[in-house]
Motif scaffolding. Structure first.
Motif, PDB file in Angstrom:
ATOM      1  N   GLU A   1     -39.428  53.623  49.789  1.00 55.37           N
ATOM      2  CA  GLU A   1     -40.054  53.860  48.496  1.00 55.37           C
ATOM      3  C   GLU A   1     -39.270  53.188  47.375  1.00 55.37           C
ATOM      4  OE1 GLU A   1     -39.495  56.189  50.767  1.00 55.37           O
ATOM      5  OE2 GLU A   1     -41.409  57.159  51.165  1.00 55.37           O
ATOM      6  N   LEU A   2     -37.948  53.276  47.428  1.00 54.23           N
ATOM      7  CA  LEU A   2     -37.125  52.621  46.414  1.00 54.23           C
ATOM      8  C   LEU A   2     -37.292  51.108  46.460  1.00 54.23           C
ATOM      9  CD1 LEU A   2     -33.824  54.710  46.607  1.00 54.23           C
ATOM     10  CD2 LEU A   2     -35.551  54.747  44.787  1.00 54.23           C
ATOM     11  N   GLU A   3     -37.383  50.546  47.642  1.00 52.62           N
ATOM     12  CA  GLU A   3     -37.570  49.096  47.782  1.00 52.62           C
ATOM     13  C   GLU A   3     -38.935  48.675  47.243  1.00 52.62           C
ATOM     14  OE1 GLU A   3     -36.375  45.340  48.331  1.00 52.62           O
ATOM     15  OE2 GLU A   3     -35.112  47.102  48.636  1.00 52.62           O
ATOM     16  N   ARG A   4     -39.969  49.469  47.530  1.00 48.35           N
ATOM     17  CA  ARG A   4     -41.305  49.161  46.998  1.00 48.35           C
ATOM     18  C   ARG A   4     -41.311  49.238  45.476  1.00 48.35           C
ATOM     19  NH1 ARG A   4     -43.778  51.870  51.717  1.00 48.35           N
ATOM     20  NH2 ARG A   4     -43.359  53.791  50.606  1.00 48.35           N
ATOM     21  N   LEU A   5     -40.637  50.250  44.928  1.00 57.51           N
ATOM     22  CA  LEU A   5     -40.548  50.385  43.478  1.00 57.51           C
ATOM     23  C   LEU A   5     -39.826  49.188  42.871  1.00 57.51           C
ATOM     24  CD1 LEU A   5     -40.999  52.005  40.898  1.00 57.51           C
ATOM     25  CD2 LEU A   5     -38.908  53.279  41.424  1.00 57.51           C
ATOM     26  N   LYS A   6     -38.745  48.782  43.483  1.00 58.60           N
ATOM     27  CA  LYS A   6     -37.998  47.618  42.996  1.00 58.60           C
ATOM     28  C   LYS A   6     -38.876  46.377  43.031  1.00 58.60           C
ATOM     29  CE  LYS A   6     -33.930  44.838  43.920  1.00 58.60           C
ATOM     30  NZ  LYS A   6     -32.969  44.454  44.941  1.00 58.60           N
ATOM     31  N   ASN A   7     -39.622  46.173  44.106  1.00 58.81           N
ATOM     32  CA  ASN A   7     -40.508  45.010  44.209  1.00 58.81           C
ATOM     33  C   ASN A   7     -41.594  45.039  43.142  1.00 58.81           C
ATOM     34  OD1 ASN A   7     -39.061  44.058  46.400  1.00 58.81           O
ATOM     35  ND2 ASN A   7     -40.438  44.940  47.900  1.00 58.81           N
ATOM     36  N   THR A   8     -42.128  46.221  42.869  1.00 60.63           N
ATOM     37  CA  THR A   8     -43.159  46.356  41.838  1.00 60.63           C
ATOM     38  C   THR A   8     -42.604  46.003  40.468  1.00 60.63           C
ATOM     39  OG1 THR A   8     -44.310  48.067  43.094  1.00 60.63           O
ATOM     40  CG2 THR A   8     -44.751  47.979  40.723  1.00 60.63           C
ATOM     41  N   VAL A   9     -41.426  46.511  40.162  1.00 65.57           N
ATOM     42  CA  VAL A   9     -40.818  46.226  38.858  1.00 65.57           C
ATOM     43  C   VAL A   9     -40.466  44.745  38.751  1.00 65.57           C
ATOM     44  CG1 VAL A   9     -38.886  46.751  37.319  1.00 65.57           C
ATOM     45  CG2 VAL A   9     -40.006  48.591  38.564  1.00 65.57           C
ATOM     46  N   GLU A  10     -40.012  44.125  39.828  1.00 68.06           N
ATOM     47  CA  GLU A  10     -39.737  42.687  39.804  1.00 68.06           C
ATOM     48  C   GLU A  10     -41.021  41.903  39.553  1.00 68.06           C
ATOM     49  OE1 GLU A  10     -37.704  42.121  43.535  1.00 68.06           O
ATOM     50  OE2 GLU A  10     -35.744  42.364  42.586  1.00 68.06           O
ATOM     51  N   SER A  11     -42.136  42.358  40.104  1.00 69.42           N
ATOM     52  CA  SER A  11     -43.420  41.705  39.860  1.00 69.42           C
ATOM     53  C   SER A  11     -43.825  41.832  38.396  1.00 69.42           C
ATOM     54  CB  SER A  11     -44.510  42.302  40.749  1.00 69.42           C
ATOM     55  OG  SER A  11     -44.248  42.036  42.097  1.00 69.42           O
ATOM     56  N   ILE A  12     -43.608  43.004  37.822  1.00 68.22           N
ATOM     57  CA  ILE A  12     -43.914  43.205  36.405  1.00 68.22           C
ATOM     58  C   ILE A  12     -43.070  42.279  35.547  1.00 68.22           C
ATOM     59  CG2 ILE A  12     -43.721  44.859  34.492  1.00 68.22           C
ATOM     60  CD1 ILE A  12     -44.479  47.045  36.601  1.00 68.22           C
ATOM     61  N   ARG A  13     -41.794  42.178  35.875  1.00 66.82           N
ATOM     62  CA  ARG A  13     -40.908  41.287  35.112  1.00 66.82           C
ATOM     63  C   ARG A  13     -41.375  39.842  35.221  1.00 66.82           C
ATOM     64  NH1 ARG A  13     -34.514  40.694  36.204  1.00 66.82           N
ATOM     65  NH2 ARG A  13     -35.353  40.046  38.208  1.00 66.82           N
ATOM     66  N   ALA A  14     -41.830  39.425  36.401  1.00 62.96           N
ATOM     67  CA  ALA A  14     -42.333  38.062  36.586  1.00 62.96           C
ATOM     68  C   ALA A  14     -43.591  37.822  35.746  1.00 62.96           C
ATOM     69  CB  ALA A  14     -42.622  37.803  38.061  1.00 62.96           C
ATOM     70  N   VAL A  15     -44.466  38.816  35.672  1.00 60.72           N
ATOM     71  CA  VAL A  15     -45.673  38.688  34.845  1.00 60.72           C
ATOM     72  C   VAL A  15     -45.285  38.543  33.377  1.00 60.72           C
ATOM     73  CG1 VAL A  15     -47.715  39.934  33.999  1.00 60.72           C
ATOM     74  CG2 VAL A  15     -47.222  39.858  36.448  1.00 60.72           C
ATOM     75  N   LEU A  16     -44.296  39.307  32.933  1.00 56.57           N
ATOM     76  CA  LEU A  16     -43.833  39.186  31.551  1.00 56.57           C
ATOM     77  C   LEU A  16     -43.283  37.793  31.270  1.00 56.57           C
ATOM     78  CD1 LEU A  16     -42.075  42.639  31.050  1.00 56.57           C
ATOM     79  CD2 LEU A  16     -44.194  41.865  29.960  1.00 56.57           C
TER      80      LEU A  16
ATOM     81  N   LEU B   1     -27.531  54.583  43.981  1.00 52.63           N
ATOM     82  CA  LEU B   1     -28.927  54.898  44.258  1.00 52.63           C
ATOM     83  C   LEU B   1     -29.299  54.508  45.689  1.00 52.63           C
ATOM     84  CD1 LEU B   1     -31.428  56.163  43.029  1.00 52.63           C
ATOM     85  CD2 LEU B   1     -32.145  53.889  42.306  1.00 52.63           C
ATOM     86  N   SER B   2     -28.737  53.430  46.181  1.00 56.01           N
ATOM     87  CA  SER B   2     -28.975  53.050  47.572  1.00 56.01           C
ATOM     88  C   SER B   2     -28.461  54.124  48.522  1.00 56.01           C
ATOM     89  CB  SER B   2     -28.314  51.715  47.890  1.00 56.01           C
ATOM     90  OG  SER B   2     -28.947  50.673  47.195  1.00 56.01           O
ATOM     91  N   GLU B   3     -27.292  54.644  48.234  1.00 58.04           N
ATOM     92  CA  GLU B   3     -26.725  55.713  49.066  1.00 58.04           C
ATOM     93  C   GLU B   3     -27.600  56.959  48.994  1.00 58.04           C
ATOM     94  OE1 GLU B   3     -24.007  57.522  51.689  1.00 58.04           O
ATOM     95  OE2 GLU B   3     -24.391  55.443  51.170  1.00 58.04           O
ATOM     96  N   TYR B   4     -28.050  57.305  47.806  1.00 56.51           N
ATOM     97  CA  TYR B   4     -28.942  58.455  47.645  1.00 56.51           C
ATOM     98  C   TYR B   4     -30.225  58.252  48.457  1.00 56.51           C
ATOM     99  CZ  TYR B   4     -32.292  61.643  45.516  1.00 56.51           C
ATOM    100  OH  TYR B   4     -33.249  62.595  45.322  1.00 56.51           O
ATOM    101  N   GLY B   5     -30.801  57.054  48.360  1.00 61.23           N
ATOM    102  CA  GLY B   5     -32.021  56.750  49.095  1.00 61.23           C
ATOM    103  C   GLY B   5     -31.824  56.824  50.597  1.00 61.23           C
ATOM    104  N   ARG B   6     -30.677  56.344  51.059  1.00 59.09           N
ATOM    105  CA  ARG B   6     -30.386  56.391  52.487  1.00 59.09           C
ATOM    106  C   ARG B   6     -30.245  57.831  52.963  1.00 59.09           C
ATOM    107  NH1 ARG B   6     -26.409  57.163  55.661  1.00 59.09           N
ATOM    108  NH2 ARG B   6     -24.821  57.277  54.061  1.00 59.09           N
ATOM    109  N   ILE B   7     -29.512  58.636  52.213  1.00 55.93           N
ATOM    110  CA  ILE B   7     -29.284  60.034  52.593  1.00 55.93           C
ATOM    111  C   ILE B   7     -30.595  60.817  52.605  1.00 55.93           C
ATOM    112  CG2 ILE B   7     -28.244  62.210  51.799  1.00 55.93           C
ATOM    113  CD1 ILE B   7     -25.848  60.491  50.823  1.00 55.93           C
ATOM    114  N   ASN B   8     -31.461  60.563  51.637  1.00 57.47           N
ATOM    115  CA  ASN B   8     -32.696  61.333  51.498  1.00 57.47           C
ATOM    116  C   ASN B   8     -33.907  60.674  52.149  1.00 57.47           C
ATOM    117  OD1 ASN B   8     -31.892  63.703  49.815  1.00 57.47           O
ATOM    118  ND2 ASN B   8     -31.100  62.041  48.564  1.00 57.47           N
ATOM    119  N   GLY B   9     -33.696  59.557  52.816  1.00 59.11           N
ATOM    120  CA  GLY B   9     -34.774  58.912  53.547  1.00 59.11           C
ATOM    121  C   GLY B   9     -35.866  58.315  52.678  1.00 59.11           C
ATOM    122  N   VAL B  10     -35.491  57.816  51.518  1.00 55.95           N
ATOM    123  CA  VAL B  10     -36.497  57.231  50.630  1.00 55.95           C
ATOM    124  C   VAL B  10     -36.233  55.752  50.330  1.00 55.95           C
ATOM    125  CG1 VAL B  10     -37.160  59.431  49.565  1.00 55.95           C
ATOM    126  CG2 VAL B  10     -35.276  58.108  48.587  1.00 55.95           C
ATOM    127  N   MET B  11     -35.524  55.089  51.217  1.00 54.91           N
ATOM    128  CA  MET B  11     -35.195  53.683  50.992  1.00 54.91           C
ATOM    129  C   MET B  11     -36.439  52.813  50.885  1.00 54.91           C
ATOM    130  SD  MET B  11     -32.074  53.231  50.371  1.00 54.91           S
ATOM    131  CE  MET B  11     -32.062  51.461  50.416  1.00 54.91           C
TER     132      MET B  11
END
Length: 68
Positions: free
Chosen positions: A34-49, A22-32
């Motif tokens: 967005e993927l990093e922000r999504l990962k941070n959001t999900v990590e925040s949700i996990r911390a709240v849980l 997925l990192s390679e896909y993000g790099r190729i398509n220029g969405v790194m």
């Protein structure tokens, strides 16, 4: 222990977002960024849980929220 389904889903998403493919896909398509922000959001949700799990024994409102 945190509610198994939401916590498991969050952990699975984080693991997939951290995968090399997925990192390679993000790099190729220029969405790194967005993927990093999504990962941070999900990590925040996990911390709240995790926090909610710790507090559910002390608060009936949190306990009710965790079981809904």
């Amino acid at each position: 222990m945190p509610e198994q389904i939401p916590y498991g889903v969050a952990t699975s998403i984080i693991n997939r977002l951290a995968s090399a493919a997925l990192s390679e896909y993000g790099r190729i398509n220029g969405v790194m960024d967005e993927l990093e922000r999504l990962k941070n959001t999900v990590e925040s949700i996990r911390a709240v849980l995790l926090d909610a799990d710790d507090k559910q024994e002390q608060s009936h409102a949190v306990q009710n929220w965790m079981t809904c």
